[in-house]
Design an enzyme around this catalytic site. Sequence first.
Site, PDB file in Angstrom:
ATOM      1  N   CYS A  13       0.869  -1.242   0.038  1.00  0.00           N
ATOM      2  CA  CYS A  13      -0.092  -0.040   0.037  1.00  0.00           C
ATOM      3  C   CYS A  13       0.926   1.195   0.161  1.00  0.00           C
ATOM      4  O   CYS A  13       1.369   1.629   0.994  1.00  0.00           O
ATOM      5  CB  CYS A  13      -0.918  -0.159   1.078  1.00  0.00           C
ATOM      6  SG  CYS A  13      -1.939   1.578   1.473  1.00  0.00           S
ATOM      7  N   CYS A  51      -0.092   3.860   2.355  1.00  0.00           N
ATOM      8  CA  CYS A  51       0.329   3.550   3.894  1.00  0.00           C
ATOM      9  C   CYS A  51       1.969   3.917   4.100  1.00  0.00           C
ATOM     10  O   CYS A  51       2.140   4.119   5.432  1.00  0.00           O
ATOM     11  CB  CYS A  51       0.272   1.869   3.921  1.00  0.00           C
ATOM     12  SG  CYS A  51      -1.647   1.215   3.864  1.00  0.00           S
TER      13      CYS A  51
END
Length: 106
Positions: A31, A34
Amino acid sequence: MATVNVTDENFKTDVLESDKPVLVDFWAEWCGPCKRLAPALEEISEELGEAVTIAKMDIMENTGVPADMGVQSIPLMVLFKNGEPVSRKLGMAPKSELKEWLESEI
């Protein structure tokens, strides 16, 4: 205080039974947002010190808690107080916005 890692195994003890608020960042290695969020959370953790614990949970390595909580999109941050989820923030945000949100909730 640096961020800490939580797992399905220690979630109950480290998050639900904590005597202070815990922000759990649900994330995954693949991600991009993230990964961009991680340094801001580290800085916020240092700045807020003992007022809150900031924990990270890799949803690919730990599937039980994220499934139980209905995590469908990441990054997802959930603030727990007294063992209960009290606030959620989905997606990437600037550090100043994250810190302001967190300070207003703890």
